[in-house]
Structure formats: C-alpha cells, structure tokens
Design an enzyme around this catalytic site. Structure first.
Site: not given
Length: 127
Positions: A56, A82
């Site tokens: 991020e 995932r």
C-alpha cells in the site's frame, strides 16, 4: 459499502500483479489504488529483514511520482492465491493520514466490501 464494477476491476488488477510479480519471498503482497478520475496505480511490498514497505505504501509512492495526490480506493492481495488482505495497522494509519476519505476493499472473496479507512482504525468510527 457495496462494491462497484470499478472496485471489482481494482481487485482484478491487484490480483494480476500478485500473480505476475509476487514470485519470491521478497514480494508477497500486491496492491492497486484508483483515483477519482479512474487512474490505477499498482505496487508490491518489499520484504526485507528490516521489515520493508508494504504494498500500500509503495502504491502511494508510485502515485506521488506521477503527480497524483488523491486516491479514492485501494486494495491489497496476497501472493500464491491468497485473497484480499486488510491493511496492517501502520498502513491503515498512513492511508487515514494521507487520504482521510479513501475507501479500502476488505473481506473474504465471496463478501468483499469497500469501507472508509476510518472504519478500520480503532476509535475512529465517530470521527
């Protein structure tokens, strides 16, 4: 908040980067963020013994280098199949400090939702 088509496309963008670029222990999470104008930025984490930046934060830096100062929505996706990951506490704080109204896509694959970053931070719900 409900998911928009553009939110689903953002998840797909992050997933594509995770499949393509997260092939070692150095890069295990990909993120994608969108501006209100629809511009998308992607990045991966940089795992290191010191911790290294999360995906991020890398995306925020990538957007900044292109002159973008306002991100509308962000999502992080794990490697090796995932699903969507909730940003860690420090990333939640960075997102809140830089983009107080940013939406974060969270939840299991069958129940994704976009929520204001303030909803993720403890004690921020009433602000």
């Amino acid at each position: 908040m409900s998911m928009r088509d553009t939110d689903r496309a953002l998840v797909q963008a992050a997933t594509a980067v995770a499949k393509l670029r997260c092939r070692s222990d150095r890069h295990t999470v990909a993120a994608a963020a969108r501006t209100a104008a629809g511009r998308v930025f992607t990045g991966v984490n940089v795992h290191h013994v010191t911790g290294g930046p999360c995906a991020e934060v890398v995306v925020i830096g990538a957007a900044a280098t292109q002159g973008e100062t306002e991100l509308e929505t962000i999502v992080a996706v794990g490697d090796r199949g995932r699903d969507v990951l909730t940003p860690c506490g420090p990333c939640q704080q960075v997102l809140r400090d830089y983009f107080p109204s940013i939406r974060v896509i969270v939840g299991p694959a069958d129940a994704l939702r976009a929520v204001p970053v303030a909803e993720l931070l403890p004690g921020e719900e009433g602000r």
